[in-house]
Write an enzyme that holds these catalytic residues in place. Structure first.
Site, short mmCIF file in Angstrom:
data_model
loop_
_atom_site.label_atom_id
_atom_site.label_comp_id
_atom_site.label_asym_id
_atom_site.label_seq_id
_atom_site.Cartn_x
_atom_site.Cartn_y
_atom_site.Cartn_z
N TYR A 49 -29.71 0.45 64.32
CA TYR A 49 -28.70 0.80 63.32
C TYR A 49 -27.66 1.69 63.99
O TYR A 49 -28.01 2.64 64.72
CB TYR A 49 -29.36 1.56 62.16
CG TYR A 49 -28.40 2.07 61.12
CD1 TYR A 49 -27.76 1.19 60.25
CD2 TYR A 49 -28.13 3.43 61.00
CE1 TYR A 49 -26.87 1.66 59.29
CE2 TYR A 49 -27.25 3.91 60.03
CZ TYR A 49 -26.62 3.01 59.19
OH TYR A 49 -25.74 3.48 58.24
N ASP A 61 -26.07 4.84 72.01
CA ASP A 61 -25.99 5.52 70.72
C ASP A 61 -27.05 6.62 70.67
O ASP A 61 -28.23 6.35 70.51
CB ASP A 61 -26.20 4.50 69.59
CG ASP A 61 -26.06 5.13 68.20
OD1 ASP A 61 -26.08 6.37 68.10
OD2 ASP A 61 -25.94 4.37 67.22
N LYS A 101 -25.58 13.63 63.94
CA LYS A 101 -26.74 14.36 63.42
C LYS A 101 -26.96 15.77 63.99
O LYS A 101 -26.43 16.74 63.47
CB LYS A 101 -27.99 13.51 63.64
CG LYS A 101 -27.94 12.19 62.83
CD LYS A 101 -29.28 11.56 62.73
CE LYS A 101 -29.23 10.15 62.16
NZ LYS A 101 -29.53 10.08 60.75
N1 PMP Z 1 -26.57 5.53 64.95
C1 PMP Z 1 -27.86 5.76 64.74
C2 PMP Z 1 -28.85 5.47 65.82
C3 PMP Z 1 -28.29 6.33 63.52
O1 PMP Z 1 -29.59 6.54 63.30
C4 PMP Z 1 -27.31 6.62 62.53
C5 PMP Z 1 -27.70 7.26 61.20
N2 PMP Z 1 -28.98 7.10 60.79
C6 PMP Z 1 -25.99 6.34 62.81
C7 PMP Z 1 -25.64 5.81 64.03
C8 PMP Z 1 -24.91 6.62 61.79
O2 PMP Z 1 -24.71 7.99 61.70
P1 PMP Z 1 -24.05 8.61 60.36
O3 PMP Z 1 -25.07 8.45 59.28
O4 PMP Z 1 -23.77 10.02 60.74
O5 PMP Z 1 -22.81 7.84 60.10
#
Ligand code: PMP
Length: 445
Positions: free
Chosen positions: A146, A249, A277
């Site tokens: 994700y 990521d 995060k």
């Molecule tokens: N990349 C990863 C690996 C994530 O786990 C998440 C959020 N769970 C995101 C991107 C998206 O981040 P945000 O919720 O701050 O938009």
């Protein structure tokens, strides 16, 4: 005192005419809980308190956004200072340089830094940059990964019945949502993760067309699944050999696995890295970092990246205090969370083994997930879809609530050990897990 969530229930009723799913994200509402969500009111250190006055040890920690726990005094002070002197100017600010310099010092490839607010936004900018600098249309992502709710990557991330996935050799691309731009996924290639031959085949099939390979360093949105030995290094080699931008990521793993994230831990050399995060310690702060030659394309007239709230002063102050605390004493906090996580995970494994409960615990340092399965390990998305009993996990977590333990009831969303957690928290959690597995408490595994 008898455990009651009556006030949460009343609040849930109140939301029905005003909010969708009682909150502001589909991962927080009744669908995740199988019942009304618990309404939280206060957090301090490792603890979170609901509107009924119940206290919990919080292992969710805002989906990993709080590496120092709730209301860390240094972060509180930093936020107060920024709030009192101007929450946001949307101009160049000194604190932005300072934070970027701290990141540059601890993240190996951070030759340049650009701030955003969320992981999704940072990823959107990364993808646009990769397409811009390569002049190529396609991006390659992996099943079960994700990267935010941006159309181009919103595919094959949700846990689904195995029959829906198609063959490993030719995965069915399954959009995660209605309403996507009709052509958004045409240029998105989906490949099983932890499978280097599959990745080699895909890059061969789309030779000269792929702008970026995007990967999480540790799979963090279907439990916790570590990379196979040598996999990420092989991926990096393949990307470099084919002129493809390697986007790592680190929204989850950044400032958590190591000061420099998975990049440092697995000795990688990605072209672009996204953070979110843990960076802002509760404030919406994200960053895109990477090689100067690529990042430079963001300059006006090149690849566009805007955002009124980018680099908000209040967020920058919080993130600066956060990174200072996390890297104190020669990065000791990282070793501390790894050690505590090891104790917790070992204890949980022991409890499941002794009671013959078909559950395992997978972790990479402070990221951990209890997985109800008869398999010895879950190594990819397909195994997760096929072999994980998500209902048993949800039941288990819900039975921990009355015992003062909080985590996401979603089997796909992992838990986090933070600097605020203590040995006592671990002991209490292990005791609660033991009690939750007693037949009278009602959890069947
Ligand atoms: N990349 C990863 C690996 C994530 O786990 C998440 C959020 N769970 C995101 C991107 C998206 O981040 P945000 O919720 O701050 O938009």
């Amino acid at each position: 005192m008898r455990f009651s969530t009556e006030k949460s229930r009343q609040m849930y009723q109140r939301t029905l005419g005003v909010l969708i799913e009682a909150s502001s994200s589909s991962s927080r509402g009744p669908a995740t809980f199988g019942q009304c969500p618990i309404f939280m009111e206060k957090g301090k250190g490792s603890r979170i308190y609901d509107v009924d006055g119940n206290e919990y040890i919080d292992w969710m920690m805002a989906f990993g956004a709080l590496p120092l726990g709730h209301s860390h005094p240094e972060v509180v002070e930093a936020i107060a200072e920024a709030a009192a002197t101007g929450a946001h100017f949307a101009t160049a600010t000194p604190v932005e340089i300072e934070l970027a310099e701290i990141i540059q010092k601890i993240v190996p490839n951070a030759e340049r830094v650009r701030f955003a607010n969320t992981g999704t936004e940072a990823m959107m900018a990364a993808i646009r940059l990769a397409r811009g600098v390569t002049g190529r249309p396609k991006i390659l992502k992996f099943e079960g990964h994700y990267h935010g709710w941006y159309d181009d990557v919103l595919v094959s991330s949700n846990v689904l019945p195995p029959a829906a996935l198609g063959l490993r050799s030719d995965p069915v691309k399954i959009p995660d949502s209605s309403g996507l731009n009709r052509t958004a996924l045409d240029d998105t290639i989906v490949v099983p993760w932890n499978d280097l031959p599959a990745l080699e085949r895909a890059t061969e099939n789309h030779r000269g067309q792929i702008a970026a390979i995007i990967t999480e360093g540790v799979m963090a949105n279907v439990g916790v699944i570590p990379p196979a030995e040598g996999y990420l290094q092989g991926l990096e080699k393949l990307a470099k050999a084919n002129g493809i931008v390697f986007i790592l990521d680190e929204t989850v793993t950044g400032f958590r696995i190591a000061p420099g994230g998975c990049q440092e831990y697995y000795k990688l050399s990605p072209d672009l890295v996204t953070f979110g995060k843990a960076l802002g310690c509760g404030l919406p702060v994200a960053a895109l970092v990477g090689r100067a030659a690529i990042m430079g394309a963001l300059q006006w007239g090149g690849v566009l990246h805007y955002g009124t709230h980018n680099g908000s002063r209040i967020g920058m102050f919080a993130a600066r205090a956060n990174l200072r605390a996390l890297t104190r004493d020669n990065n000791a906090p990282f070793a501390d969370t790894w050690r505590l996580a090891d104790r917790l995970c070992t204890g949980l494994r022991e409890i499941f083994r002794e009671r013959g409960v078909p559950a395992i615990v997978q972790n990479v340092g402070p990221m951990f997930q209890i997985i109800f399965t008869s398999q010895p390990a879950i190594r990819d998305y397909r195994e997760f879809c096929q072999f994980v009993d998500r209902t048993a996990f949800q039941k288990f977590v819900l039975s921990l609530f009355p015992l003062g333990i909080y985590a996401s009831p979603s089997a796909a969303l992992h838990s986090i050990v933070t600097l605020a957690h203590t040995e006592e928290d671990v002991d209490k959690t292990l005791n609660a897990a033991t009690r939750a597995l007693e037949p009278s408490v009602g959890t069947s595994a």
